[in-house]
Design a protein around this motif. Structure first.
Motif, short mmCIF file in Angstrom:
data_model
loop_
_atom_site.label_atom_id
_atom_site.label_comp_id
_atom_site.label_asym_id
_atom_site.label_seq_id
_atom_site.Cartn_x
_atom_site.Cartn_y
_atom_site.Cartn_z
N THR A 270 0.84 -1.21 0.00
CA THR A 270 0.00 0.00 0.00
C THR A 270 0.87 1.26 0.00
O THR A 270 0.62 2.19 -0.76
N ARG A 271 1.95 1.25 0.79
CA ARG A 271 2.80 2.45 0.83
C ARG A 271 3.47 2.66 -0.53
O ARG A 271 3.47 3.78 -1.06
N ASN A 272 4.00 1.58 -1.13
CA ASN A 272 4.66 1.75 -2.44
C ASN A 272 3.66 2.18 -3.51
O ASN A 272 3.99 2.94 -4.41
N ALA A 273 2.42 1.68 -3.40
CA ALA A 273 1.39 2.07 -4.39
C ALA A 273 1.22 3.58 -4.36
O ALA A 273 1.11 4.23 -5.41
N ARG A 274 1.20 4.14 -3.15
CA ARG A 274 0.96 5.57 -3.01
C ARG A 274 2.16 6.40 -3.48
O ARG A 274 1.99 7.58 -3.78
N ASN A 275 3.33 5.76 -3.57
CA ASN A 275 4.42 6.56 -4.15
C ASN A 275 4.79 6.05 -5.54
O ASN A 275 5.89 6.28 -6.04
N GLY A 276 3.85 5.33 -6.18
CA GLY A 276 4.00 5.00 -7.59
C GLY A 276 4.81 3.78 -7.93
O GLY A 276 5.08 3.51 -9.10
N THR A 277 5.22 2.99 -6.94
CA THR A 277 5.97 1.77 -7.23
C THR A 277 5.01 0.59 -7.30
O THR A 277 4.28 0.33 -6.34
N GLY A 283 9.09 -8.44 -11.34
CA GLY A 283 9.80 -7.35 -10.65
C GLY A 283 8.93 -6.11 -10.51
O GLY A 283 7.81 -6.06 -11.01
N LYS A 284 9.45 -5.10 -9.84
CA LYS A 284 8.64 -3.89 -9.63
C LYS A 284 9.15 -2.75 -10.53
O LYS A 284 10.27 -2.82 -11.05
N PHE A 285 8.27 -1.76 -10.73
CA PHE A 285 8.69 -0.60 -11.53
C PHE A 285 7.95 0.64 -11.06
O PHE A 285 6.94 0.54 -10.37
N SER A 286 8.47 1.81 -11.46
CA SER A 286 7.81 3.06 -11.07
C SER A 286 6.88 3.52 -12.19
O SER A 286 7.29 3.62 -13.36
N ILE A 287 5.66 3.80 -11.85
CA ILE A 287 4.66 4.25 -12.84
C ILE A 287 5.02 5.64 -13.37
O ILE A 287 4.52 6.05 -14.41
N LEU A 326 -7.50 9.17 -7.61
CA LEU A 326 -7.81 7.84 -8.16
C LEU A 326 -6.54 7.00 -8.34
O LEU A 326 -6.55 5.78 -8.20
N ALA A 327 -5.41 7.67 -8.59
CA ALA A 327 -4.13 6.94 -8.77
C ALA A 327 -3.82 6.10 -7.53
O ALA A 327 -3.39 4.95 -7.62
N LEU A 328 -4.08 6.70 -6.35
CA LEU A 328 -3.77 6.00 -5.09
C LEU A 328 -4.59 4.72 -4.97
O LEU A 328 -4.10 3.66 -4.61
N ARG A 329 -5.87 4.85 -5.33
CA ARG A 329 -6.76 3.69 -5.21
C ARG A 329 -6.40 2.61 -6.23
O ARG A 329 -6.25 1.43 -5.88
N LEU A 330 -6.24 2.98 -7.48
CA LEU A 330 -5.98 1.98 -8.53
C LEU A 330 -4.63 1.28 -8.31
O LEU A 330 -4.53 0.07 -8.47
N ASN A 331 -3.62 2.06 -7.91
CA ASN A 331 -2.30 1.45 -7.64
C ASN A 331 -2.38 0.51 -6.44
O ASN A 331 -1.79 -0.58 -6.44
N SER A 332 -3.14 0.93 -5.41
CA SER A 332 -3.25 0.10 -4.20
C SER A 332 -4.03 -1.17 -4.48
O SER A 332 -3.68 -2.26 -4.00
N ILE A 333 -5.09 -1.06 -5.30
CA ILE A 333 -5.85 -2.26 -5.67
C ILE A 333 -4.91 -3.27 -6.32
O ILE A 333 -4.91 -4.46 -5.97
#
Ligand SMILES: CNc1nc2cc3c(=O)[nH]c(N)nc3c(CCN)c2[nH]1
Ligand SMILES: [Zn+2]
Length: 370
Positions: A270-277, A283-287, A326-333
């Motif tokens: 959830t924390r990474n979602a909110r900062n775009g990771t 692997g992970k990436f930055s949006i 909305l970015a926070l919600r969609l990334n967290s989902i």
């Protein structure tokens, strides 16, 4: 009431697949618990959580005690009713948060006095108070009040703290009034195996419904975390759930399931979602990456979450850059769905006797970032 049954045991690793039964429903293990510190998993509604496959979420005694407080929670019939979450909840005891968040005043044999990180008011927590608050919260699984030993710590400090945490755990068990809530002991011991053994023996002789492996993911080397986790898990009863607190990355979860851990919680998705990771199976990436502006790909081809079914990386990048809520919600989902798919796929692999190959393949794929 509370029960835990192991349904399948892996033959090549210590992984197991089980089922926990609680008054608010069943939990299939291994499980990941989204962190809802003050009564919500940030940016996600209960509907989002259910759609993502969440089976149990975590709340924090320290935060809920400060706000909204036990009187409000009792008025609404507990946290789950208050927040319209109708599945199981686990609460942490406040030990970790007081030591890490609040301005500490004094730690005594009886408990801890501190200043609220919200308004600086003087407050107090001890085993009895922590149990009382968790009973007001009404969570299905509650934690003993413990000291999460900081890293590094001297052998002497660890020994004294381990023994006090055991005394606190016994006081908490004796203070507990509600039978329908399950109480877990939290094993400490720093990075010293003999102290881990001491703590595990103290707690298992008191007897709890499950056992947490505490004091890890606090800055120690990852290899040390795995070694201590595996050793501690081997000391705990086979027939009780094992919960590794505050862990971790997708790699950590896959590795520690193989070491015999059943439950995990971490703010990372959830924390990474909110900062775009964003996390993916490769692997992970930055949006935020500029090269994603025209990308009509999903976040992860293998993901069936609401975000991946409906939105491109290009759109998600635009939302994030524009600071859209909305970015926070969609990334967290997506990130929560990804974490839940790791534990669900692990559970299925254990049931099919293929966990080792599943784990190795996932660990390999997670290494090559896309
Ligand atoms: C992020 N790393 C981490 N290590 C923890 C250890 C404890 C720990 O040793 N005790 C308690 N009560 N909580 C812990 C937590 C909070 C879990 N939500 C930890 N988180
Ligand atoms: Zn997705």
């Amino acid at each position: 009431m509370f029960s835990f049954d192991i349904e399948y045991k892996d033959s090549e690793t210590s992984a197991r697949a089980g089922r926990i039964k609680t008054p608010h429903g069943e939990i299939e293990t291994p499980i990941f618990m989204p962190v809802g510190t003050v009564g919500s998993v940030k940016a996600l509604s209960p509907e989002d959580l259910n759609n993502a496959g969440a089976q149990i979420i975590l709340g924090n005694t320290y935060h809920l005690y400060l706000r909204p407080g036990t009187e409000v929670l009792k008025h609404f019939g507990g946290l789950a009713a208050f927040s319209s979450w109708n599945k199981p909840t686990l609460t942490d005891s406040g030990g970790f948060q007081v030591f890490s968040l609040a301005e500490l005043n004094k730690i005594t044999e009886d408990g801890v006095s501190f200043k609220s990180h919200l308004d600086g008011s003087s407050l107090y927590l001890n085993p009895e108070k922590s149990i009382e608050i968790q009973e007001a919260i009404g969570s299905d699984i509650i934690m003993s009040f413990d000291e999460c030993i900081p890293y590094p710590a001297t052998y002497e400090y660890v020994k004294n703290s381990v023994d006090r945490t055991a005394r606190w755990a016994l006081r908490g068990k004796n203070a507990k009034k509600r039978d329908e809530q399950a109480l877990f002991g939290i094993v400490q011991g720093g990075i010293y195996e003999d102290m881990r053994k001491r703590s595990a023996e103290q707690l298992t002789s008191i007897g709890f419904d499950g056992y947490s492996i505490g004091g890890l993911s606090v800055g120690e080397e990852i290899s040390t975390m795995y070694e201590i986790c595996g050793y501690t898990a081997s000391l705990l009863p086979q027939d009780k759930p094992r919960y590794l607190m505050g862990v971790g990355t997708p790699e950590d979860i896959l590795t520690c399931i193989g070491l015999g851990v059943d439950m995990f919680d971490c703010v990372m998705p959830t924390r990474n979602a909110r900062n775009g990771t964003l996390f993916t199976s490769s692997g992970k990436f930055s949006i935020k990456r500029a090269d994603l502006a025209f990308s009509d790909e999903k976040i992860d081809e293998n993901c069936s979450c609401y975000t991946c079914r409906n939105f491109s990386r290009g759109y998600l990048r635009h939302l994030y850059k524009a600071g859209e809520i909305l970015a926070l919600r969609l990334n967290s989902i997506h990130n929560i769905s990804f974490y839940l798919s790791i534990v669900k796929n692990s559970r299925n692999a254990v049931k099919e006797g293929k966990f080792k190959s599943f784990q190795q393949e996932m660990l390999y794929r997670l290494k090559n970032n896309n």
